[in-house]
Design an enzyme around this catalytic site. Structure first.
Site, PDB file in Angstrom:
ATOM      1  N   ASP A   8       0.844  -1.189   0.000  1.00  0.00           N
ATOM      2  CA  ASP A   8       0.000   0.000   0.000  1.00  0.00           C
ATOM      3  C   ASP A   8       0.883   1.244   0.000  1.00  0.00           C
ATOM      4  O   ASP A   8       1.817   1.340   0.798  1.00  0.00           O
ATOM      5  CB  ASP A   8      -0.905  -0.018   1.237  1.00  0.00           C
ATOM      6  N   ARG A  58      -8.318   4.024  13.623  1.00  0.00           N
ATOM      7  CA  ARG A  58      -7.412   5.144  13.890  1.00  0.00           C
ATOM      8  C   ARG A  58      -6.855   5.130  15.300  1.00  0.00           C
ATOM      9  O   ARG A  58      -5.747   5.622  15.548  1.00  0.00           O
ATOM     10  CB  ARG A  58      -8.133   6.465  13.652  1.00  0.00           C
ATOM     11  N   TYR A 100       1.726   2.747  15.605  1.00  0.00           N
ATOM     12  CA  TYR A 100       2.390   2.876  14.303  1.00  0.00           C
ATOM     13  C   TYR A 100       3.854   3.285  14.365  1.00  0.00           C
ATOM     14  O   TYR A 100       4.539   3.204  13.331  1.00  0.00           O
ATOM     15  CB  TYR A 100       1.603   3.827  13.388  1.00  0.00           C
ATOM     16  N   GLN A 105      -4.099   2.701  15.333  1.00  0.00           N
ATOM     17  CA  GLN A 105      -3.000   3.212  14.507  1.00  0.00           C
ATOM     18  C   GLN A 105      -2.133   4.222  15.274  1.00  0.00           C
ATOM     19  O   GLN A 105      -0.904   4.157  15.239  1.00  0.00           O
ATOM     20  CB  GLN A 105      -3.586   3.860  13.250  1.00  0.00           C
ATOM     21  N   ASP A 152      -9.204   0.718   2.362  1.00  0.00           N
ATOM     22  CA  ASP A 152      -8.224   0.324   3.377  1.00  0.00           C
ATOM     23  C   ASP A 152      -8.789   0.693   4.749  1.00  0.00           C
ATOM     24  O   ASP A 152      -8.377   1.665   5.376  1.00  0.00           O
ATOM     25  CB  ASP A 152      -6.920   1.088   3.078  1.00  0.00           C
ATOM     26  N   GLU A 203     -10.759   4.235   3.933  1.00  0.00           N
ATOM     27  CA  GLU A 203      -9.826   5.006   3.109  1.00  0.00           C
ATOM     28  C   GLU A 203     -10.122   4.742   1.637  1.00  0.00           C
ATOM     29  O   GLU A 203     -10.144   3.591   1.199  1.00  0.00           O
ATOM     30  CB  GLU A 203      -8.360   4.667   3.424  1.00  0.00           C
ATOM     31  N   THR A 248      -4.647   6.734   0.203  1.00  0.00           N
ATOM     32  CA  THR A 248      -5.903   7.473   0.200  1.00  0.00           C
ATOM     33  C   THR A 248      -5.820   8.665  -0.745  1.00  0.00           C
ATOM     34  O   THR A 248      -4.896   9.462  -0.668  1.00  0.00           O
ATOM     35  CB  THR A 248      -6.211   7.974   1.623  1.00  0.00           C
ATOM     36  N   TYR A 273       1.132   5.729  -0.565  1.00  0.00           N
ATOM     37  CA  TYR A 273       0.720   6.925   0.189  1.00  0.00           C
ATOM     38  C   TYR A 273       0.740   8.091  -0.791  1.00  0.00           C
ATOM     39  O   TYR A 273       1.188   9.177  -0.485  1.00  0.00           O
ATOM     40  CB  TYR A 273       1.776   7.107   1.294  1.00  0.00           C
ATOM     41  N   ARG A 311       1.231  14.679  13.442  1.00  0.00           N
ATOM     42  CA  ARG A 311       2.477  15.413  13.709  1.00  0.00           C
ATOM     43  C   ARG A 311       2.246  16.882  13.342  1.00  0.00           C
ATOM     44  O   ARG A 311       2.682  17.346  12.290  1.00  0.00           O
ATOM     45  CB  ARG A 311       3.624  14.879  12.827  1.00  0.00           C
ATOM     46  N   HIS A 331      -4.047  13.913   1.304  1.00  0.00           N
ATOM     47  CA  HIS A 331      -4.242  13.029   2.468  1.00  0.00           C
ATOM     48  C   HIS A 331      -3.005  13.058   3.357  1.00  0.00           C
ATOM     49  O   HIS A 331      -3.112  13.188   4.586  1.00  0.00           O
ATOM     50  CB  HIS A 331      -4.529  11.609   1.987  1.00  0.00           C
ATOM     51  N   THR A 346      -9.405  -5.537   4.193  1.00  0.00           N
ATOM     52  CA  THR A 346      -9.318  -4.591   3.089  1.00  0.00           C
ATOM     53  C   THR A 346     -10.345  -5.034   2.058  1.00  0.00           C
ATOM     54  O   THR A 346     -10.405  -6.229   1.738  1.00  0.00           O
ATOM     55  CB  THR A 346      -7.908  -4.597   2.464  1.00  0.00           C
ATOM     56  N   LYS A 376      -4.859  -1.885  10.353  1.00  0.00           N
ATOM     57  CA  LYS A 376      -5.248  -2.033   8.953  1.00  0.00           C
ATOM     58  C   LYS A 376      -5.545  -3.479   8.555  1.00  0.00           C
ATOM     59  O   LYS A 376      -6.360  -3.715   7.655  1.00  0.00           O
ATOM     60  CB  LYS A 376      -4.084  -1.558   8.058  1.00  0.00           C
ATOM     61  N   GLU A 409     -10.131  12.709   8.030  1.00  0.00           N
ATOM     62  CA  GLU A 409      -9.986  14.035   7.435  1.00  0.00           C
ATOM     63  C   GLU A 409     -11.312  14.792   7.443  1.00  0.00           C
ATOM     64  O   GLU A 409     -11.364  15.975   7.783  1.00  0.00           O
ATOM     65  CB  GLU A 409      -9.472  13.903   6.000  1.00  0.00           C
ATOM     66  N   GLU A 435      -9.189   4.415  -1.915  1.00  0.00           N
ATOM     67  CA  GLU A 435      -7.963   4.154  -2.668  1.00  0.00           C
ATOM     68  C   GLU A 435      -8.305   3.460  -3.983  1.00  0.00           C
ATOM     69  O   GLU A 435      -9.376   2.877  -4.139  1.00  0.00           O
ATOM     70  CB  GLU A 435      -7.017   3.228  -1.885  1.00  0.00           C
TER      71      GLU A 435
END
Lengths: 421, 421
Positions: free
Chosen positions: A121, A231, A238, A234, A227, A193, A354, A123, A137, A128, A251, A247, A368, A195
């Site tokens: 997968d 959260r 992560y 995660q 996906d 997500e 995503t 990114y 972050r 996103h 899927t 995850k 989001e 995708e």
């Protein structure tokens, strides 16, 4: 290459195909399906029907039967089968011989089209990456590697399921910032997500990278991919090795393989990189890929809750995005993945990551859309959602559009959330 | 369970087995091999020989032939085959009927024992996590989740190879901290990682976690695993989604499946957690697993360079560690992995993560041994190494020891570094 199969005037003797949202005669995606209580077989979606590939032999258009894995692995075979199927489905003289091979899609079960050896997968949706980066972050949303490296990671192949498979709310470890110790229980921040999936056709040998100019020839088709993401798990798990249990519980994909041939009219130039962004390293750069390697695809996310079903409210559009928001082309993903010699195999699946648009209403996840759970989304049933609730149904759709061509779709990628066990 | 197959007085009529470092009659691991130019078949390693499983039928000890996948999936079958093979190999009356099924190991090719559906790699070696964490994040070596979550991520199944497969130095993107832009080229920081592999036997259905008390029954065996790592790629790519191209160019395993039955005498109590460490959440905690779920295994890393071979110098021991340095038991890894409903399948492989000891000379990677490349390791050939160079050969070995029992080994896990292409 645009050819007679894309002619907008083409119609089929399968009446439901003409004007069909997803599967007009200009599409002709391959898949694996079972008519009621029968063994799986390879078919092509046409309107509201599925026609067995074997019909080509019965009609005298081919001598030999082929498997879907052969179709995936062999670009020339894939192209010729699509041409032959187009001939068969446009010419009413084939209707009689094809009749035993034609099944109403509603009576059929769709399977994963092949054994998925490895699933990776990416990114590639930069909007996103920026939006989610801000949530995880705040001081450092887009990491310095993002515009140089098509960031990706390995996902779980065993838990990929075709559309309509039930999504059981996962249990897992979470730790809220304001408590001392983690706890274990059902996810409270279950998300989707939006995708695309990229099917690998021809593989490459271990130690032999795929050149960027050759990468498109290794792609056998596309699908939608959800996906599903917990959260809360995660955020806690992560670092430093990436998402894992957040995850890999499931899927969902749309199981029809939309071929590069069907997508030919909908290729477009990759969006130019914003002023100041670095040019990719030469191994990732090909002028032809930049000119035609992106996909013209509109992407919709719809939700229907239990209350909405009770009130006969149709699925509500949560978000609308487009594939052009990918910062990397599918060919760049393939080339980067193999640049160290890693071997892709026929039937491997790549997720794009995503695909969110730049505006709040084009985001490809609830994380989001709800700004990390702070701003609930209001539904026509007067319910609100920050994350998915039990019995919600989430649907992804894709629509390829280009002037002068008949639009095609991918078929639904749908999941229904069941309570944690 | 300790039984007659573990009797230290047992010997075999296959003379090379008696006193054999890895494969005395007390071990009897399963594998897939080909005698010269012949088709693959299931065998058991015994001394310097490999005996076909089919010999049990020829000897009248079994009625039916079985596949290695059946052996993996069925604990009772695995146990009974090992019992029968022990009987056959201890009783010289079977020597004649077995003779056509016995092959010199040096004449055989070893294969991966099964199709590996998914490969997941953990991070259970706490000394490795602390030491490497210091190099990547000096201010924050061990992240807050480490002692609560068995940290893991998905790896690449397609590039797993059995011992002796050549490791081609990968190319990839790197960016030194003191330069503006990344570049692409052969890795300059190619490393090994000393790990154990855990073979999944019985799988679990999607949505159905494996209870910690039941997890050991899902393990079909163990192997050595070298998680080759390009540290320069890893440093640049790994945030935020974890290692990808730094790892997926190749993973080498020792291809013999060392069964839980062979390991029975070498089970031991999990090391008590240091004072102040949190107790794992209940889903990860089982008294019986804590009492007997760890493995008593000594682990060696050896290197032999081209110059050493030219000087007839034997492989040099770079490091010696032990499996007891794992912070989590294999059962805890299985249970955590499935705790969200993720389905493991027969033939899946789990890596433990690098098993470093607490001292500098027990580190399971060159990254640690050379303190991030700052302190070269001096070899008997008067060469030095910070990372692996072309034509180096790296060997992992394991040795299970317990008072009153015959030691067993895993067979070599070896890789030879070839120059980048």
């Amino acid at each position: 290459m645009i050819d007679a199969t894309h002619d907008p005037k083409l119609t089929s003797w399968v009446a439901s195909a003409n004007g069909h949202r997803d599967f007009p005669i200009q599409n002709l995606p391959f898949g694996l399906f079972s008519p009621a209580n029968e063994v799986p077989r390879t078919g092509v979606a046409i309107g509201n029907e599925i026609i067995e590939l074997q019909t080509l032999v019965a009609a005298g258009l081919r001598q030999d039967s082929v498997t879907l894995d052969q179709v995936l692995a062999t670009p020339a075979l894939r192209k010729s089968l699509r041409q032959q199927m187009s001939q068969l489905l446009r010419d009413p003289r084939h209707a009689d011989s094809a009749e035993p091979y034609l099944h109403s899609a509603t009576d059929c079960t769709l399977h994963l089209p092949t054994h998925i050896g490895d699933y990776s997968d990416f990114y590639a949706g930069i909007h996103h990456a920026v939006t989610v980066g801000k949530l995880f972050r705040p001081d450092n949303p887009l990491l310095p590697n993002y515009k140089h490296v098509p960031i990706g990671y390995h996902g779980r192949a065993s838990s990929i399921r075709p559309t309509d498979a039930t999504v059981i709310r996962p249990k897992g470890q979470t730790k809220a910032p304001d408590v001392e110790a983690p706890s274990f229980g059902p996810s409270k921040r279950l998300d989707f997500e939006l995708e695309l999936g990229v099917w690998i056709g021809q593989g490459n040998d271990l130690g032999t990278p795929v050149d960027i100019g050759d990468a498109a020839h290794h792609i056998a088709g596309y699908c939608l991919l959800n996906d599903w993401s917990a959260r809360d798990f995660q955020a806690w798990e992560y670092q430093p090795l990436g998402p894992f249990l957040a995850k890999n519980f499931m899927t969902t994909i749309s199981p029809w393989i939309i071929t590069p041939e069907a997508m030919a009219p909908f290729r477009q130039a990759q969006q130019p990189r914003p002023e100041g962004d670095p040019k990719p390293l030469p191994y990732l750069w090909d002028e032809a890929d930049q000119a035609t390697g992106a996909l013209g695809l509109k992407l919709d996310v719809l939700i229907q809750t239990e209350a909405m079903r009770a009130q006969n409210l149709p699925p509500y559009t949560l978000s609308q995005s487009e594939a052009r928001h990918m910062y990397w082309t599918p060919a760049q993903l393939v080339t980067h993945h193999t640049s160290n010699g890693c071997n892709l195999q026929t039937g491997d699946l790549l997720g794009t990551g995503t695909i969110s648009g730049p505006t709040p209403d084009s985001a490809g996840s609830l994380l989001e859309l709800s700004e990390g759970g702070k701003k609930p989304v209001i539904l026509p049933s007067n319910e609100s959602r920050t994350f998915l609730e039990d019995h919600d149904e989430l649907i992804l759709r894709a629509r390829a559009e280009a002037d002068g061509f008949v639009s095609i779709g991918f078929g639904d990628c749908r999941g229904h959330i069941a309570p944690a066990r």
